[in-house]
Write a protein that holds these residues in place. Structure first.
Motif, PDB file in Angstrom:
ATOM      1  N   PRO A 237      35.773  28.900  40.504  1.00  0.00           N
ATOM      2  CA  PRO A 237      37.225  29.094  40.401  1.00  0.00           C
ATOM      3  C   PRO A 237      37.655  29.289  38.946  1.00  0.00           C
ATOM      4  CG  PRO A 237      36.756  26.763  40.587  1.00  0.00           C
ATOM      5  CD  PRO A 237      35.423  27.475  40.671  1.00  0.00           C
ATOM      6  N   GLY A 238      38.884  29.756  38.762  1.00  0.00           N
ATOM      7  CA  GLY A 238      39.476  29.805  37.429  1.00  0.00           C
ATOM      8  C   GLY A 238      39.495  31.176  36.806  1.00  0.00           C
ATOM      9  N   ILE A 239      40.437  31.368  35.905  1.00  0.00           N
ATOM     10  CA  ILE A 239      40.618  32.665  35.243  1.00  0.00           C
ATOM     11  C   ILE A 239      39.457  32.969  34.305  1.00  0.00           C
ATOM     12  CG2 ILE A 239      41.935  31.741  33.287  1.00  0.00           C
ATOM     13  CD1 ILE A 239      42.581  35.062  35.154  1.00  0.00           C
ATOM     14  N   GLY A 240      38.826  31.918  33.756  1.00  0.00           N
ATOM     15  CA  GLY A 240      37.693  32.143  32.861  1.00  0.00           C
ATOM     16  C   GLY A 240      36.536  32.806  33.573  1.00  0.00           C
ATOM     17  N   ALA A 241      36.261  32.353  34.815  1.00  0.00           N
ATOM     18  CA  ALA A 241      35.181  32.955  35.595  1.00  0.00           C
ATOM     19  C   ALA A 241      35.484  34.405  35.912  1.00  0.00           C
ATOM     20  CB  ALA A 241      34.962  32.150  36.870  1.00  0.00           C
ATOM     21  N   ARG A 242      36.780  34.683  36.252  1.00  0.00           N
ATOM     22  CA  ARG A 242      37.153  36.071  36.571  1.00  0.00           C
ATOM     23  C   ARG A 242      37.036  36.964  35.327  1.00  0.00           C
ATOM     24  NH1 ARG A 242      36.926  33.397  40.091  1.00  0.00           N
ATOM     25  NH2 ARG A 242      34.878  34.400  39.939  1.00  0.00           N
ATOM     26  N   ALA A 243      37.388  36.417  34.166  1.00  0.00           N
ATOM     27  CA  ALA A 243      37.307  37.202  32.935  1.00  0.00           C
ATOM     28  C   ALA A 243      35.854  37.525  32.607  1.00  0.00           C
ATOM     29  CB  ALA A 243      37.957  36.435  31.781  1.00  0.00           C
ATOM     30  N   LEU A 244      34.961  36.538  32.776  1.00  0.00           N
ATOM     31  CA  LEU A 244      33.548  36.776  32.493  1.00  0.00           C
ATOM     32  C   LEU A 244      32.980  37.806  33.471  1.00  0.00           C
ATOM     33  CD1 LEU A 244      30.946  36.227  31.019  1.00  0.00           C
ATOM     34  CD2 LEU A 244      30.613  34.187  32.463  1.00  0.00           C
ATOM     35  N   GLU A 245      33.338  37.695  34.744  1.00  0.00           N
ATOM     36  CA  GLU A 245      32.870  38.664  35.737  1.00  0.00           C
ATOM     37  C   GLU A 245      33.348  40.074  35.384  1.00  0.00           C
ATOM     38  OE1 GLU A 245      33.098  39.404  40.605  1.00  0.00           O
ATOM     39  OE2 GLU A 245      34.205  37.748  39.669  1.00  0.00           O
ATOM     40  N   PHE A 246      34.606  40.161  34.969  1.00  0.00           N
ATOM     41  CA  PHE A 246      35.165  41.464  34.577  1.00  0.00           C
ATOM     42  C   PHE A 246      34.406  42.023  33.380  1.00  0.00           C
ATOM     43  CE2 PHE A 246      38.088  44.091  32.127  1.00  0.00           C
ATOM     44  CZ  PHE A 246      38.659  44.913  33.093  1.00  0.00           C
ATOM     45  N   ALA A 247      34.103  41.165  32.386  1.00  0.00           N
ATOM     46  CA  ALA A 247      33.403  41.621  31.186  1.00  0.00           C
ATOM     47  C   ALA A 247      32.005  42.121  31.525  1.00  0.00           C
ATOM     48  CB  ALA A 247      33.326  40.481  30.171  1.00  0.00           C
ATOM     49  N   ILE A 248      31.323  41.424  32.428  1.00  0.00           N
ATOM     50  CA  ILE A 248      29.972  41.840  32.816  1.00  0.00           C
ATOM     51  C   ILE A 248      30.005  43.175  33.544  1.00  0.00           C
ATOM     52  CG2 ILE A 248      28.007  41.257  34.306  1.00  0.00           C
ATOM     53  CD1 ILE A 248      28.621  38.293  33.676  1.00  0.00           C
ATOM     54  N   VAL A 257      38.886  41.890  26.876  1.00  0.00           N
ATOM     55  CA  VAL A 257      39.125  41.263  28.181  1.00  0.00           C
ATOM     56  C   VAL A 257      40.264  40.254  28.077  1.00  0.00           C
ATOM     57  CG1 VAL A 257      38.139  39.787  29.970  1.00  0.00           C
ATOM     58  CG2 VAL A 257      36.751  41.611  28.934  1.00  0.00           C
ATOM     59  N   ARG A 258      40.214  39.399  27.042  1.00  0.00           N
ATOM     60  CA  ARG A 258      41.249  38.368  26.910  1.00  0.00           C
ATOM     61  C   ARG A 258      42.626  38.960  26.667  1.00  0.00           C
ATOM     62  NH1 ARG A 258      37.226  36.115  23.642  1.00  0.00           N
ATOM     63  NH2 ARG A 258      38.445  36.617  21.773  1.00  0.00           N
ATOM     64  N   GLY A 259      42.657  40.097  25.982  1.00  0.00           N
ATOM     65  CA  GLY A 259      43.950  40.691  25.650  1.00  0.00           C
ATOM     66  C   GLY A 259      44.384  41.810  26.574  1.00  0.00           C
ATOM     67  N   ALA A 260      43.648  42.025  27.673  1.00  0.00           N
ATOM     68  CA  ALA A 260      43.963  43.147  28.573  1.00  0.00           C
ATOM     69  C   ALA A 260      45.318  42.957  29.241  1.00  0.00           C
ATOM     70  CB  ALA A 260      42.868  43.269  29.637  1.00  0.00           C
ATOM     71  N   THR A 261      46.009  44.073  29.457  1.00  0.00           N
ATOM     72  CA  THR A 261      47.275  44.068  30.207  1.00  0.00           C
ATOM     73  C   THR A 261      47.114  44.972  31.419  1.00  0.00           C
ATOM     74  OG1 THR A 261      48.184  45.967  28.991  1.00  0.00           O
ATOM     75  CG2 THR A 261      48.537  43.779  28.031  1.00  0.00           C
ATOM     76  N   TRP A 262      47.991  44.781  32.413  1.00  0.00           N
ATOM     77  CA  TRP A 262      47.898  45.597  33.636  1.00  0.00           C
ATOM     78  C   TRP A 262      48.118  47.075  33.352  1.00  0.00           C
ATOM     79  CZ3 TRP A 262      45.373  43.966  37.507  1.00  0.00           C
ATOM     80  CH2 TRP A 262      45.376  42.631  37.870  1.00  0.00           C
ATOM     81  N   ALA A 263      48.845  47.398  32.281  1.00  0.00           N
ATOM     82  CA  ALA A 263      49.078  48.811  31.950  1.00  0.00           C
ATOM     83  C   ALA A 263      47.788  49.510  31.541  1.00  0.00           C
ATOM     84  CB  ALA A 263      50.098  48.904  30.812  1.00  0.00           C
ATOM     85  N   GLU A 264      46.763  48.734  31.184  1.00  0.00           N
ATOM     86  CA  GLU A 264      45.479  49.311  30.771  1.00  0.00           C
ATOM     87  C   GLU A 264      44.510  49.482  31.926  1.00  0.00           C
ATOM     88  OE1 GLU A 264      45.224  47.414  26.267  1.00  0.00           O
ATOM     89  OE2 GLU A 264      44.627  46.181  27.978  1.00  0.00           O
ATOM     90  N   ILE A 265      44.918  49.077  33.123  1.00  0.00           N
ATOM     91  CA  ILE A 265      44.011  49.096  34.277  1.00  0.00           C
ATOM     92  C   ILE A 265      44.583  49.953  35.392  1.00  0.00           C
ATOM     93  CG2 ILE A 265      42.900  47.660  36.049  1.00  0.00           C
ATOM     94  CD1 ILE A 265      43.006  45.358  33.964  1.00  0.00           C
TER      95      ILE A 265
END
Length: 271
Positions: A237-248, A257-265
């Protein structure tokens, strides 16, 4: 000119207790003023530029009878030479006050710099980190020095003991010293080149931080372990796990990843 009076001895002067102005002779216009509350002070009454002026020569007995006579003689010599000793004394006191106001120590300048910039630092802990690092490493060497007297040998005395063992900390301390000294120069508390500047100066005396610091990378995950790791990560669980998964999955840098905004996706285009 001041009143003529018979010269009193030092003993006679010490016995003057009646409130008022007592001319003591010896030097024209020299008097001991006895105040209502008992305090006594020396006054020289003279004519300067056509005006009668009273010049204070200091309190008695801190200024002795002999010292008051000598000060009065010097003042009268200046008047005869066309110099107003009262204006001269005021100018000297004003200059002394200005020098004192500009005589700040490095520690005082550092505190003022931090107060001036703290509001602009996004992280509230940043000001405390600044203060702690300078108090630990810089102030024992140069904190009590007048900021105008800080020179290269003082900066080196701060940095050399920690440059090899605590390179990252030493580099930050150097940068903070440089900024404090730049601030002091801009405020008129010191002059000349900054002895803590790096380019073209300390870079000739100290090895570059990148060449000193030993970088130890984290061990890489064996590729055959990746599927099991991703399953465990996805279940965490948690946003940290989702951020790491996204980075991988995207090979994006951690800062991106930490500074991403929805406008970039763009989910539709998978970009």
């Amino acid at each position: 000119m001041g009143r003529a009076a018979s010269e009193l001895s030092a003993l006679a002067v010490s016995r003057l207790k009646q409130p008022g102005l007592h001319f003591v002779g010896g030097i024209s216009g020299l008097a001991l003023q006895v105040l209502l509350k008992g305090g006594r002070t020396w006054i020289l009454r003279m004519t300067v530029g056509g005006r009668r002026r009273d010049m204070g020569l200091g309190g008695y007995p801190g200024v002795t009878h002999a010292q008051a006579r000598e000060a009065a003689r010097v003042a009268r010599d200046k008047v005869r030479a066309g110099v107003d000793p009262i204006k001269e004394g005021r100018a000297a006191r004003s200059q002394l006050l200005a020098q004192r106001a500009a005589a700040l120590t490095f520690a005082e300048c550092a505190a003022r710099f931090i107060r001036a910039h703290a509001a602009g630092w996004r992280n509230p802990k940043h000001a405390q980190q600044w203060a702690n690092s300078l108090e630990t490493y810089a102030h024992p060497v140069m904190g009590a020095l007048l900021v105008r007297d800080v020179e290269l040998q003082h900066v080196m005395a701060v940095l050399e003991p920690i440059w090899q063992a605590k390179t990252e900390t030493a580099s930050r301390v150097r940068g903070r010293i440089e900024q404090v000294l730049d601030w002091a120069t801009a405020r008129g508390f010191r002059e000349g080149l900054n002895p803590a500047r790096w380019r073209g100066h300390l870079d000739k005396l100290l090895p570059a931080p990148a060449k000193v610091t030993r970088v130890k990378h984290h061990d890489a995950l064996p590729v055959d372990h990746a599927p099991g790791f991703m399953q465990r990560l996805r279940a965490a669980p948690g946003i940290g796990a989702r951020a790491l998964e996204f980075a991988i999955l995207t090979a994006a840098r951690s800062g991106e990843v930490r500074g991403a905004t929805w406008a970039e996706i763009d989910l539709d285009a998978a970009v």
